[in-house]
Design an enzyme around this catalytic site. Sequence first.
Site, PDB file in Angstrom:
ATOM      1  N   ALA A 122      13.186  24.672  54.329  1.00  0.00           N
ATOM      2  CA  ALA A 122      14.058  24.541  55.494  1.00  0.00           C
ATOM      3  C   ALA A 122      15.477  24.884  55.091  1.00  0.00           C
ATOM      4  O   ALA A 122      15.985  24.368  54.081  1.00  0.00           O
ATOM      5  CB  ALA A 122      14.015  23.118  56.043  1.00  0.00           C
ATOM      6  N   ARG A 171      19.266  26.411  57.251  1.00  0.00           N
ATOM      7  CA  ARG A 171      19.907  27.079  58.395  1.00  0.00           C
ATOM      8  C   ARG A 171      20.288  28.498  58.010  1.00  0.00           C
ATOM      9  O   ARG A 171      20.045  29.444  58.703  1.00  0.00           O
ATOM     10  CB  ARG A 171      21.178  26.305  58.820  1.00  0.00           C
ATOM     11  CG  ARG A 171      20.881  24.956  59.431  1.00  0.00           C
ATOM     12  CD  ARG A 171      20.889  25.010  60.973  1.00  0.00           C
ATOM     13  NE  ARG A 171      20.260  23.804  61.516  1.00  0.00           N
ATOM     14  CZ  ARG A 171      20.848  22.601  61.501  1.00  0.00           C
ATOM     15  NH1 ARG A 171      22.064  22.434  61.024  1.00  0.00           N
ATOM     16  NH2 ARG A 171      20.207  21.554  61.987  1.00  0.00           N
ATOM     17  N   LYS A 188      21.828  10.748  45.750  1.00  0.00           N
ATOM     18  CA  LYS A 188      22.256   9.448  45.229  1.00  0.00           C
ATOM     19  C   LYS A 188      22.828   8.549  46.319  1.00  0.00           C
ATOM     20  O   LYS A 188      22.641   7.342  46.301  1.00  0.00           O
ATOM     21  CB  LYS A 188      23.291   9.620  44.133  1.00  0.00           C
ATOM     22  CG  LYS A 188      24.404  10.581  44.482  1.00  0.00           C
ATOM     23  CD  LYS A 188      24.607  11.580  43.354  1.00  0.00           C
ATOM     24  CE  LYS A 188      25.224  12.839  43.890  1.00  0.00           C
ATOM     25  NZ  LYS A 188      25.044  13.986  43.013  1.00  0.00           N
ATOM     26  N   VAL A 232      20.910  10.684  39.439  1.00  0.00           N
ATOM     27  CA  VAL A 232      21.845  10.158  38.438  1.00  0.00           C
ATOM     28  C   VAL A 232      21.858  11.067  37.211  1.00  0.00           C
ATOM     29  O   VAL A 232      20.810  11.368  36.646  1.00  0.00           O
ATOM     30  CB  VAL A 232      21.438   8.732  37.985  1.00  0.00           C
ATOM     31  CG1 VAL A 232      22.468   8.186  37.002  1.00  0.00           C
ATOM     32  CG2 VAL A 232      21.287   7.795  39.165  1.00  0.00           C
ATOM     33  N   GLY A 238      22.414  14.237  36.767  1.00  0.00           N
ATOM     34  CA  GLY A 238      21.925  15.618  36.851  1.00  0.00           C
ATOM     35  C   GLY A 238      20.629  15.801  36.086  1.00  0.00           C
ATOM     36  O   GLY A 238      19.624  15.138  36.364  1.00  0.00           O
ATOM     37  N   GLY A 250      35.851  25.208  41.540  1.00  0.00           N
ATOM     38  CA  GLY A 250      34.628  24.779  42.212  1.00  0.00           C
ATOM     39  C   GLY A 250      34.015  23.525  41.606  1.00  0.00           C
ATOM     40  O   GLY A 250      32.939  23.103  42.004  1.00  0.00           O
ATOM     41  N   GLU A 293      35.393  19.164  45.090  1.00  0.00           N
ATOM     42  CA  GLU A 293      35.314  19.501  46.506  1.00  0.00           C
ATOM     43  C   GLU A 293      36.725  19.605  47.089  1.00  0.00           C
ATOM     44  O   GLU A 293      37.679  19.080  46.522  1.00  0.00           O
ATOM     45  CB  GLU A 293      34.562  18.406  47.268  1.00  0.00           C
ATOM     46  CG  GLU A 293      33.214  18.053  46.700  1.00  0.00           C
ATOM     47  CD  GLU A 293      32.152  19.106  47.011  1.00  0.00           C
ATOM     48  OE1 GLU A 293      32.311  19.822  48.019  1.00  0.00           O
ATOM     49  OE2 GLU A 293      31.192  19.219  46.236  1.00  0.00           O
ATOM     50  N   LYS A 353      25.718   6.144  41.727  1.00  0.00           N
ATOM     51  CA  LYS A 353      24.830   6.312  40.573  1.00  0.00           C
ATOM     52  C   LYS A 353      24.701   5.006  39.790  1.00  0.00           C
ATOM     53  O   LYS A 353      23.612   4.646  39.333  1.00  0.00           O
ATOM     54  CB  LYS A 353      25.369   7.433  39.683  1.00  0.00           C
ATOM     55  CG  LYS A 353      25.341   8.798  40.379  1.00  0.00           C
ATOM     56  CD  LYS A 353      26.208   9.816  39.639  1.00  0.00           C
ATOM     57  CE  LYS A 353      26.174  11.191  40.286  1.00  0.00           C
ATOM     58  NZ  LYS A 353      27.230  12.076  39.747  1.00  0.00           N
ATOM     59  N   GLY A 379      25.225  20.779  38.793  1.00  0.00           N
ATOM     60  CA  GLY A 379      24.930  22.198  38.673  1.00  0.00           C
ATOM     61  C   GLY A 379      23.532  22.502  39.173  1.00  0.00           C
ATOM     62  O   GLY A 379      22.654  21.631  39.198  1.00  0.00           O
TER      63      GLY A 379
END
Lengths: 438, 438
Positions: B43, B45, B105, B132, B134, B187, B190, B205, B302
């Site tokens: 799924a 968009r 999380k 938690v 990665g 990057g 945010e 976490k 990542g």
Amino acid sequence: MKPVKVGLLGLGTVGGGTFNVLRRNAAEIARRAGRGIEIVHAAAREYDPARLPGIEGIQVSDDAFKVVDDPEIDIIVELIGGYSPAKELVLRAIGNGKHVVTANKALIALHGNEIFKAAQDQGLMVAFEAAVGGGIPIIKAVREGLAANQIEWMAGIINGTGNFILTEMRDKGRDFADVLAEAQALGYAEADPTFDVEGIDAAHKLTILASIAFGVPLQFDRTYTEGISNITRDDVAYAGELGYRIKHLGFSRRTPDGIELRVHPTLIPERRLIANVDGVMNAVLVKGDAVGPTLYYGAGAGAEPTASAVVADIVDVTRVLTADPENRVPHLAFQPDALSDTPILPMEAVETAYYLRLCAQDKPGVLSDVTRILAQRAISIEAILQKEPVEGATRVPVIILTHRVTEGAMNEAIAAIEALEHIEDKVTRIRLEHLDAS
Amino acid sequence: MKPVKVGLLGLGTVGGGTFNVLRRNAAEIARRAGRGIEIVHAAAREYDPARLPGIEGIQVSDDAFKVVDDPEIDIIVELIGGYSPAKELVLRAIGNGKHVVTANKALIALHGNEIFKAAQDQGLMVAFEAAVGGGIPIIKAVREGLAANQIEWMAGIINGTGNFILTEMRDKGRDFADVLAEAQALGYAEADPTFDVEGIDAAHKLTILASIAFGVPLQFDRTYTEGISNITRDDVAYAGELGYRIKHLGFSRRTPDGIELRVHPTLIPERRLIANVDGVMNAVLVKGDAVGPTLYYGAGAGAEPTASAVVADIVDVTRVLTADPENRVPHLAFQPDALSDTPILPMEAVETAYYLRLCAQDKPGVLSDVTRILAQRAISIEAILQKEPVEGATRVPVIILTHRVTEGAMNEAIAAIEALEHIEDKVTRIRLEHLDAS
């Protein structure tokens, strides 16, 4: 649910630790496992009841085969060590339909293929988390936690005695023999330290790690093994001046031509996290293609750290006692019929960087002869450190760091350097790995 | 065996990474899992087919509920993030009898109790390793690998953005705002960095880690959370002079009175391995009563590191698809009916050491007033660093490291110090943990 019944072979350091942890944390463990875990029968020739509160409540036999043959027991925990009678006991337990948990790295590294086959045929599990890295759940991490990855390489400090010795040599500028004697006095090293300092113990563990990482059968006899007894405090100091630490690494890498499997002293950049793993602690750095570098650190030996791994295995076995054998985690991470026949790479074909220490007469042209020999074999130099000769001395130490080259080419270069007129003694050669993310 | 059929919700960073890892390593993963794992329906968009070679071979719906309702699917992998519609999708998947794997999380920390209850009632699994740390298999390590232990405490660097910022501030003497702007440009952070720098992400976490370590329900709303936006480069430098590094730690400890659950900037001794975890990397230090200290390190975020954990969970779920639900590893490590009602300790009752920075007028007697206030509350001083006043300045920074004391007592002491005539501004207070083996 009824408690699971465990038979414990050995009440020494690890056996005693396992007994005590299972007893002390019984409630906490049952809260996790969903049922109690009960040691009902143990085997030991002699033991100290004062160290084992509660031992009077269980049957103790001096013949381990009695425990293995006890029909009441679901899981046999083998903590005797060594090859024999450990192998016979484990195979008999399997023959009797019992699951097995063991901390015995020598047994698994040398006889694991046979033992796992026997267990597989009977639909039984043999768990061996405690065989590598003591209490660090490294088998579980690689076998299950990194199951999505193609493992590219692994580097492990997997012998606490050796790491203690190298740490003391660096921190205090001491000699190998001097620190070894202290380690023996402290109980970190055995009276016969061969297994630890010559890398045999680390090779057992690396053999196991490489199998679960790369999906190949256990091949201890193909592991290249070199000890730390020839490392001098000068080498440790020169490495430090160049920004490196010397660690006794177990190293395994997948290459297009085969799998590298080698235990030897190794220079690693001091800024790497694993370079800072000191004293008796262990750590394994694992590089997967998806996850990148991951590191697992903890106590690699000792009664309760090892017991931690043994008991985690007992809980795992307890959970799958009634499960369909086909859905279990395979002993060597990969399904038995999906093991690969990728060869182990011969040491001559292994590519690595090198630290070389030469003892040169203080004459013009010596360095030029040495660099010509390296250049002729396309060995590039990363750094040269030429120490000032001590007042009146006619010999100077020269340290050379090279880029990556095959061991075969380096063997030739070293032979040519040693044949030079003004080079005295043998060339000291220590391998070097950058352990960067690539 | 037939391949397991997976429905993938989300084809963004982690969803795309999961798609690519499952495809690239399909053979290796099937060798481990014993059967193929096949994404049959996804799924999204919008998505970039160029980043997802092979995506044309599977059905992609823009409505995630279509995937959740697809009767062919065994396992739903939720990688949309956020609370809604993630929660509705996960609950509907469970209602439809599907196992769930999620990296979410926030969802687990806030709604995990409800979600696990629903899954339990249906005999289904919800796996959340990727929530938690990665790609670090930290959930598996604590939940299964350390099952023998009473966990005593845990300290984690579990937000890569925050760790990158603090590392840059230390290495380059830069200001918080300056590094944050760079992290946003790179990057790593945010556009709205609140979740990362104010500790909310780390608190999600830590909530999860504490539950599986201590066997208590998830209690995000009881987690004390303090960000790093008030840390100055001076604090970072003073901490360095005293032999400490400032890390944004998630910290949880079991005490006789309750469980500490707190995220805040923390001084830790620079010689600790975890103090050397830099940049965007994550690490969790876990202290068990049997195993001692263990550390788990790797990429905390990542595409592919997170996918590594997601796929490991898919393999785990695949293995137990047919197993008796009672024998599975419980969602929160402990059996649902064996969770404990041990309370979370209020922050005032938490005991820790402190770094205090005061801005004092350069007058006699100020330091004596301050130390008297501390002594009256039985707060002992470990170190004082009084900086020389800058030429012509009338204010001097004074740094005090204290021994352990309750937060309540320290709050009173700080109020009294701030009321002193010759103390300017607020007192800066950063907590300090030694993280030693005890």
